[in-house]
Structures are given as C-alpha cells and as structure tokens.
Design an enzyme around this catalytic site. Structure first.
Site, PDB file in Angstrom:
ATOM      1  N   GLU A   1       0.825  -1.195   0.000  1.00 38.36           N
ATOM      2  CA  GLU A   1       0.000   0.000   0.000  1.00 38.36           C
ATOM      3  C   GLU A   1       0.864   1.252   0.000  1.00 38.36           C
ATOM      4  O   GLU A   1       1.999   1.241   0.484  1.00 38.36           O
ATOM      5  CB  GLU A   1      -0.928   0.016   1.230  1.00 38.36           C
ATOM      6  CG  GLU A   1      -1.967  -1.096   1.203  1.00 38.36           C
ATOM      7  CD  GLU A   1      -2.892  -1.076   2.422  1.00 38.36           C
ATOM      8  OE1 GLU A   1      -4.086  -1.373   2.256  1.00 38.36           O
ATOM      9  OE2 GLU A   1      -2.396  -0.785   3.527  1.00 38.36           O
TER      10      GLU A   1
ATOM     11  N   CYS B   1       3.441   8.563   0.983  1.00 33.50           N
ATOM     12  CA  CYS B   1       4.011   7.584   1.900  1.00 33.50           C
ATOM     13  C   CYS B   1       4.201   6.292   1.116  1.00 33.50           C
ATOM     14  O   CYS B   1       3.221   5.684   0.671  1.00 33.50           O
ATOM     15  CB  CYS B   1       3.069   7.375   3.086  1.00 33.50           C
ATOM     16  SG  CYS B   1       3.633   6.147   4.284  1.00 33.50           S
TER      17      CYS B   1
ATOM     18  N   CYS C   1       6.719  -6.604   6.726  1.00 33.84           N
ATOM     19  CA  CYS C   1       7.858  -6.087   7.475  1.00 33.84           C
ATOM     20  C   CYS C   1       8.342  -7.168   8.434  1.00 33.84           C
ATOM     21  O   CYS C   1       7.536  -7.909   8.999  1.00 33.84           O
ATOM     22  CB  CYS C   1       7.470  -4.831   8.265  1.00 33.84           C
ATOM     23  SG  CYS C   1       8.833  -4.070   9.181  1.00 33.84           S
TER      24      CYS C   1
ATOM     25  N   CYS D   1       7.114  -5.448  15.309  1.00 32.49           N
ATOM     26  CA  CYS D   1       6.666  -4.557  16.385  1.00 32.49           C
ATOM     27  C   CYS D   1       5.196  -4.843  16.699  1.00 32.49           C
ATOM     28  O   CYS D   1       4.354  -4.811  15.798  1.00 32.49           O
ATOM     29  CB  CYS D   1       6.848  -3.091  15.982  1.00 32.49           C
ATOM     30  SG  CYS D   1       8.563  -2.658  15.600  1.00 32.49           S
TER      31      CYS D   1
ATOM     32  N   CYS E   1       2.150  -2.484  15.455  1.00 39.06           N
ATOM     33  CA  CYS E   1       2.106  -2.091  14.046  1.00 39.06           C
ATOM     34  C   CYS E   1       1.463  -3.192  13.216  1.00 39.06           C
ATOM     35  O   CYS E   1       1.903  -4.343  13.244  1.00 39.06           O
ATOM     36  CB  CYS E   1       3.521  -1.803  13.542  1.00 39.06           C
ATOM     37  SG  CYS E   1       3.626  -1.421  11.782  1.00 39.06           S
TER      38      CYS E   1
ATOM     39  N   GLY F   1       7.166  -1.854   5.562  1.00 36.38           N
ATOM     40  CA  GLY F   1       8.551  -2.268   5.530  1.00 36.38           C
ATOM     41  C   GLY F   1       9.496  -1.398   6.331  1.00 36.38           C
ATOM     42  O   GLY F   1       9.177  -0.271   6.710  1.00 36.38           O
TER      43      GLY F   1
ATOM     44  N   SER G   1      12.897   6.574   7.129  1.00 35.64           N
ATOM     45  CA  SER G   1      12.601   6.250   8.520  1.00 35.64           C
ATOM     46  C   SER G   1      13.115   4.856   8.864  1.00 35.64           C
ATOM     47  O   SER G   1      13.191   3.976   8.006  1.00 35.64           O
ATOM     48  CB  SER G   1      11.083   6.310   8.740  1.00 35.64           C
ATOM     49  OG  SER G   1      10.725   5.885  10.030  1.00 35.64           O
TER      50      SER G   1
ATOM     51  N   SER H   1      12.212   6.059  14.482  1.00 33.09           N
ATOM     52  CA  SER H   1      11.008   5.651  15.204  1.00 33.09           C
ATOM     53  C   SER H   1      11.440   5.089  16.552  1.00 33.09           C
ATOM     54  O   SER H   1      11.800   3.914  16.661  1.00 33.09           O
ATOM     55  CB  SER H   1      10.227   4.607  14.396  1.00 33.09           C
ATOM     56  OG  SER H   1       9.743   5.168  13.193  1.00 33.09           O
ATOM     57  N   LEU H   2      11.394   5.927  17.574  1.00 34.33           N
ATOM     58  CA  LEU H   2      11.950   5.551  18.880  1.00 34.33           C
ATOM     59  C   LEU H   2      10.893   4.908  19.779  1.00 34.33           C
ATOM     60  O   LEU H   2      11.050   3.791  20.247  1.00 34.33           O
ATOM     61  CB  LEU H   2      12.559   6.774  19.558  1.00 34.33           C
ATOM     62  CG  LEU H   2      13.417   6.479  20.783  1.00 34.33           C
ATOM     63  CD1 LEU H   2      14.672   5.727  20.408  1.00 34.33           C
ATOM     64  CD2 LEU H   2      13.775   7.777  21.513  1.00 34.33           C
ATOM     65  N   HIS H   3       9.847   5.656  20.085  1.00 40.28           N
ATOM     66  CA  HIS H   3       8.666   5.162  20.795  1.00 40.28           C
ATOM     67  C   HIS H   3       8.870   4.842  22.282  1.00 40.28           C
ATOM     68  O   HIS H   3       7.884   4.626  22.989  1.00 40.28           O
ATOM     69  CB  HIS H   3       8.060   3.949  20.099  1.00 40.28           C
ATOM     70  CG  HIS H   3       7.739   4.185  18.650  1.00 40.28           C
ATOM     71  ND1 HIS H   3       7.025   5.276  18.227  1.00 40.28           N
ATOM     72  CD2 HIS H   3       8.076   3.489  17.532  1.00 40.28           C
ATOM     73  CE1 HIS H   3       6.911   5.232  16.908  1.00 40.28           C
ATOM     74  NE2 HIS H   3       7.545   4.165  16.471  1.00 40.28           N
TER      75      HIS H   3
ATOM     76  N   ASN I   1      -2.288   5.053  16.227  1.00 42.66           N
ATOM     77  CA  ASN I   1      -3.380   4.650  15.347  1.00 42.66           C
ATOM     78  C   ASN I   1      -3.640   3.168  15.612  1.00 42.66           C
ATOM     79  O   ASN I   1      -2.848   2.320  15.189  1.00 42.66           O
ATOM     80  CB  ASN I   1      -2.991   4.865  13.884  1.00 42.66           C
ATOM     81  CG  ASN I   1      -2.708   6.323  13.587  1.00 42.66           C
ATOM     82  OD1 ASN I   1      -3.564   7.177  13.762  1.00 42.66           O
ATOM     83  ND2 ASN I   1      -1.489   6.615  13.142  1.00 42.66           N
TER      84      ASN I   1
ATOM     85  N   CYS J   1      -0.020   5.989   9.989  1.00 41.82           N
ATOM     86  CA  CYS J   1       1.197   5.287  10.398  1.00 41.82           C
ATOM     87  C   CYS J   1       0.856   4.046  11.218  1.00 41.82           C
ATOM     88  O   CYS J   1       0.072   4.114  12.161  1.00 41.82           O
ATOM     89  CB  CYS J   1       2.091   6.217  11.214  1.00 41.82           C
ATOM     90  SG  CYS J   1       2.736   7.611  10.280  1.00 41.82           S
TER      91      CYS J   1
END
Length: 423
Positions: free
Chosen positions: A147, A160, A167, A171, A174, A225, A258, A281-283, A360, A403
């Site tokens: 996508e 995007c 991927c 995670c 996600c 990915g 990213s 992308s730390l989070h 999200n 995201c």
C-alpha cells in the site's frame, strides 16, 4: 553521555492488574488478536533477509542511465532511445507506448514493454479528507500486496511509500509488522509508486488542484517495511528520485527515510552524501520498555541508536526527526518525556525535533492513543526542556492509511484474487 536518571519516587510503575504505585498505570506491550512470531530462544523473531521469491521483471528504473542504453541496444534499437523512454516515464509519468509518438512506430511497443514492464496493478483505492488523501492497494507481479498513501497538504503533496511487502521487525503495535516479511521490493517497484501517484495527480484525482503542474513534492518511507533492511534497493530508488537529468528530479530535502533503529545502516546512510531527512522511530526512551515495544532494540539499544542519529546530524547538518507513538498508559508517562529530553540534550542542542503522534490502533487491539491532556503534557515537558516538539497530524486513519495501519487484510487478498482472475 549521561546515565539513565533514576525515576522520581512519584513515578513508580506497576504492571497491569498489579498493586497500585503512586497512581501511575504501566501497561506492558502484548500482542492483541494475533500470535507474535518467536525464535528458538522465545524472543520476537526478526527477519532481515528477504524470503526467496521470483524477482520482478527488470525495469528502466532499476538501471543506471548507462545500463538503460545497453538494455535498449539488446532490444535491437539505438541507445539514445533510452533517454526518450526515460523522459516519458519520469517527466510525463506514462508507460503507454501510444503516448510516446517521438519513438518509431515500428518496434515501439516492444521497446516500451521491454523497458517498462508493468510492476504495480491497482487493486483498489480508498479516499478520505474530502478527497485529499488516497490509499492505494497494489498487487505486485507475484501476487504480493503493498500500500501507499497520497496526501495533499497546503503547499505540498506527500506520498508515503512502501519499501517491502510486509515487514520483518515484528513490532507488536504495528499492523504491518504483524504480517511478517513477504519480500523486499525492487527499486523500480518503489519508484513506480511515485510515478503512478504523479499520474493520478495530473489526472485530477487528488482533490482540488492548486496549479496545473502539481506533482509529489515529499516522500516519506513510512509505508510497509523497514527501509534500511532493504538498503541497496532503497538507496538506488532515492538516487533516481533526486536525479535531475535522468530521474524524477526531486529535492533530497523533501525525502524522509525512517527506521526503527538499525544503527549500522544509519551510520552508512550518513556517509551517502545525500541531504535526506532522517527519522528515527523511537517510541520509548528506556531499554526496558523499548525491548518489548521495538524488538530490534535487542540488537541495538537506545543509546547506540541515538548516537547513530546524532552522527547523522553531524555528517549531514540535517536535523533528525524522532517519531514517538503515544500509547495510553504504556509510553506516555511524564517521566518518560523527561528521560527522552535528558537523552537528547546529553547529545547537544539543535540537532533534533520530536514528532509525537497519537497511536493509530490496529484492528482488534485494546491499545489506544494517549488522552489529549496526556499528549499536551508530554509535548510541554519536551518543549520546556528545549527540545522542539510538534504533535503530528494523523491523516488517513479513517481508511486504515495512517502510520502503523498499512497491512494487506483478508478482504484485500480476496479482492486482489478476484481482480487477477478477471484481468
């Protein structure tokens, strides 16, 4: 570097369902509605190597300008025809031989088909934001689904893009990571998402046009990915994007790559001498939580990844973006905002910008975005510590295009199969 500061007494943590501690709730990452793949040691499985599948056909966008000339000669025509075909593809966004009237009629279709084989078949598209956001579902040559999301903003148009089908970073929050890695995408499959988006814009399919020469101005590698796990193909695609003579002629500063934290690849990216925007992308600022939230943290810890990010800034002069999904009661605590600020400031000032984004949720997950008051407090603490911080927009979440929401569902698979059967 500074050591991780001790947590203040009033920010003690308790596990979900455990004893209360100072009124702070700590939710641990857990998979919701799916089984996380594990290795033989019981750790979340990381897939760095692409599974063996049939390669997509070689496309003009996979080749250097010199190799394009050789390919044209192999097809029995003069080498200069390669530049003509490239101009049609990169500047007029077409793969249709009928539109390339400057090519000789004899052998035109064979030449164009040989240089521009079909890579993406549109299965369906979903629109939201009054037509200013479109999510495309593409079927690749081998049936894999990916996508991309096209978004119009005042003064810019962002795409995007996906760099892998699925991927392998696993995670748990996600949707793409939940699907696992199907395969790496080729450079041309990445580029073709942009060309197809530009064609849609030219056809007036993205909301109201601001001017007749509109095209994609910004690229974010935040689709399906982990871009740095497909490094060589992503970088060839990037070079084609910024090539003003033989490619798309885009600004490198408008391209964001990213990663969830592949430290060696971050250092390699810094040596490319291309002024890209880099996003980490730390989070979570602490290894205890990030080990669970971002499984690759078991390889490269927070401090090493932040050191690599700082190194990117030092080599390129480009300010780094820190992406941080705010998840209710999991990573949104005030002490984590303070710890994040401490770790960033320990590496200097002016090198970083933080982009918190409310989570999200993926289908079936009980995880949710932080409450608005918590979001504001998290942002305030970072800004007060001198870290420029901006709460990010969540475009496309109504169509699962935001995201962390990109994934090929069973419905997508069924629709793709039906479309292929009637093609």
């Amino acid at each position: 570097m500074t050591d991780t500061p001790a947590r203040p007494a009033n920010t003690a943590i308790r596990s979900t369902g455990g004893a209360k501690a100072a009124g702070v709730r700590q939710v641990r990452p857990q998979t919701e509605g799916w089984q996380q793949a594990k290795d033989e040691s019981g750790r979340p499985l990381l897939q760095f190597a692409s599974p063996k599948r049939g390669k997509p056909p070689v496309h003009l966008a996979d080749l250097t300008p010199e190799a394009r000339v050789e390919r044209v000669k192999e097809l029995g025509l003069q080498g200069f025809r390669a530049k003509q075909v490239a101009k049609h593809y990169f500047q007029h966004w077409t793969s249709d031989p009928a539109e390339m009237t400057d090519l000789p009629a004899a052998g035109r279709e064979e030449l164009v088909t040989g240089l521009l084989p079909n890579l993406l078949t549109e299965v369906r598209r979903l629109e939201t934001d009054k037509g200013d956001t479109i999510k495309f579902l593409w079927r690749l040559h081998d049936g894999a689904l990916v996508e991309s999301v096209l978004m119009r903003y005042p003064g810019r148009i962002t795409l995007c893009v996906s760099s892998q089908a699925g991927c392998g970073m696993n995670c748990p929050f996600c949707a793409t990571g939940q699907a696992g890695l199907t395969r790496n995408m080729s450079s041309a499959e990445i580029i073709d998402q942009i060309v197809r988006a530009n064609r849609a814009i030219a056809n007036g399919e993205l909301g109201r046009r601001e001017h007749p020469d509109e095209r994609v101005t910004n690229i974010v590698f935040m689709g399906m990915g982990e871009p740095l796990a497909n490094y060589a193909r992503v970088m060839h695609a990037v070079r084609t994007m910024v090539d003003k003579k033989d490619g798309l002629g885009m600004s490198a500063r408008g391209i964001t790559v990213s990663t969830v934290g592949l430290a060696p690849a971050i250092r390699k990216l810094a040596d490319e001498d291309i002024p890209l925007t880099f996003a980490l992308s730390l989070h979570a600022p602490d290894d205890e939580l990030r080990d669970e939230l971002i499984p690759v943290n078991s390889r490269w810890k927070v401090d090493e990844v932040l050191d690599a990010a700082r190194g990117y800034y030092e080599k390129t002069g480009r300010r780094v973006s820190i992406e941080y999904a705010l998840i209710r009661d999991m990573n949104d605590h005030p002490w984590r905002a303070d710890l994040l600020a401490d770790k960033l400031n320990a590496r200097g000032r002016g090198w970083v910008h933080v982009n918190p984004i409310p989570l999200n949720p993926t289908p079936g997950s009980v995880w949710d975005a932080s409450e608005r008051a918590v979001q504001r407090e998290f942002v305030r603490r970072l800004n007060d510590a001198g870290i420029p911080t901006t709460l990010r927009d969540t475009r496309g979440k109504e169509i699962d295009g935001a995201c962390g929401q990109l994934v090929a569902t069973e419905e997508d698979q069924q629709q793709a199969a039906e479309a292929a059967a009637t093609a």
